[in-house]
Design an enzyme around this catalytic site. Structure first.
Site, PDB file in Angstrom:
ATOM      1  CG  PHE A 194     -22.026   8.769 -28.774  1.00 12.74           C
ATOM      2  CD1 PHE A 194     -20.893   8.957 -29.559  1.00 12.74           C
ATOM      3  CD2 PHE A 194     -22.740   9.895 -28.368  1.00 12.74           C
ATOM      4  CE1 PHE A 194     -20.495  10.233 -29.940  1.00 12.74           C
ATOM      5  CE2 PHE A 194     -22.339  11.173 -28.745  1.00 12.74           C
ATOM      6  CZ  PHE A 194     -21.215  11.344 -29.537  1.00 12.74           C
ATOM      7  CG  ASP A 195     -21.337   0.925 -29.313  1.00 12.72           C
ATOM      8  OD1 ASP A 195     -22.096   0.209 -28.637  1.00 12.72           O
ATOM      9  OD2 ASP A 195     -20.136   0.647 -29.513  1.00 12.72           O
ATOM     10  CB  ALA A 196     -21.330   2.043 -24.313  1.00 11.85           C
TER      11      ALA A 196
END
Length: 224
Positions: free
Chosen positions: A8-10
């Site tokens: 995941f990106d944050a």
């Protein structure tokens, strides 16, 4: 579960990132009423710096200080100090996006989870601890620490090495930014899922494997 790893990106993928609220809180502590006009001026400096950072033109440290130089001079503190206070404020107001907690809780034990973020070290661990998600992630790869930012394939290669080089078809990259997350993931040979909550036009030449409008939709896609 189709995937061995989900990355995941944050910011704006797992966490709501309200920079204006963070800046307002931070400047309030210096007795400054930070307005929307101030925010527009800040963004005129900040946004091009992010482009330069993602293009590898400047470092994380340069981005973090340059965006606050004028403000620092105005109020007589260092740009580094302002940046640190800003990240502290952002950690305090951090919120998970709708569906994030249920999705991560649902995936734990079914796939290995990781984060690849262009955000900054000072913010990441605090937010994961505060939202109770730190235990869920096997890998947290932060561009500031690696010295390379998404969409550079090298940060994905670094992550894959840390993940013991799984089959790339077994890895899904999820993110809200079609360039840094999706194009970066595609160039690294990963499956990708674009979280397109604002229903933007798909940029030319970028075709994610999946596109969802919410993390709840992603939850159904992965776990139903």
């Amino acid at each position: 579960m189709q995937y061995q790893w989900i990355l995941f990106d944050a910011d704006e993928t797992l966490f709501h990132f309200d920079a204006f609220a963070g800046l307002k809180l931070m400047f309030n502590r210096f007795d400054i009423d930070f307005t929307l006009t101030d925010f527009e001026i800040y963004q005129r400096v900040n946004k091009p710096l992010w482009v330069d950072y993602q293009d590898g033109v400047i470092s994380a440290a340069e981005l973090q200080t340059k965006r606050f130089i004028e403000w620092g001079e105005k109020i007589g503190v260092t740009a580094q100090h302002l940046n640190s206070e800003f990240l502290k404020a952002m950690a305090e107001i951090c919120d998970l996006l709708p569906g994030a907690k249920a999705l991560i809780d649902g995936l734990v034990g079914k796939a290995n989870l990781g984060i690849i973020t262009n955000g900054f070290t000072e913010l990441q661990t605090v937010r994961l601890e505060k939202t109770g998600l730190l235990h869920a992630f096997d890998q947290v790869v932060i561009s500031e620490e690696v010295g390379i930012a998404k969409p550079d394939v090298a940060i994905f290669e670094h992550a894959l090495t840390r993940m013991n080089n799984p089959e790339r078809s077994q890895v899904l990259m999820v993110g809200d930014n079609p360039h840094s997350d999706i194009l970066g993931g595609l160039n690294a040979g990963l499956d990708t899922c674009w979280l397109n909550a604002t229903e933007q036009e798909r940029p030319d030449g970028i075709t994610p494997h999946y596109e969802v409008k919410s993390l709840t939709e992603l939850h159904r896609l992965l776990l139903s």
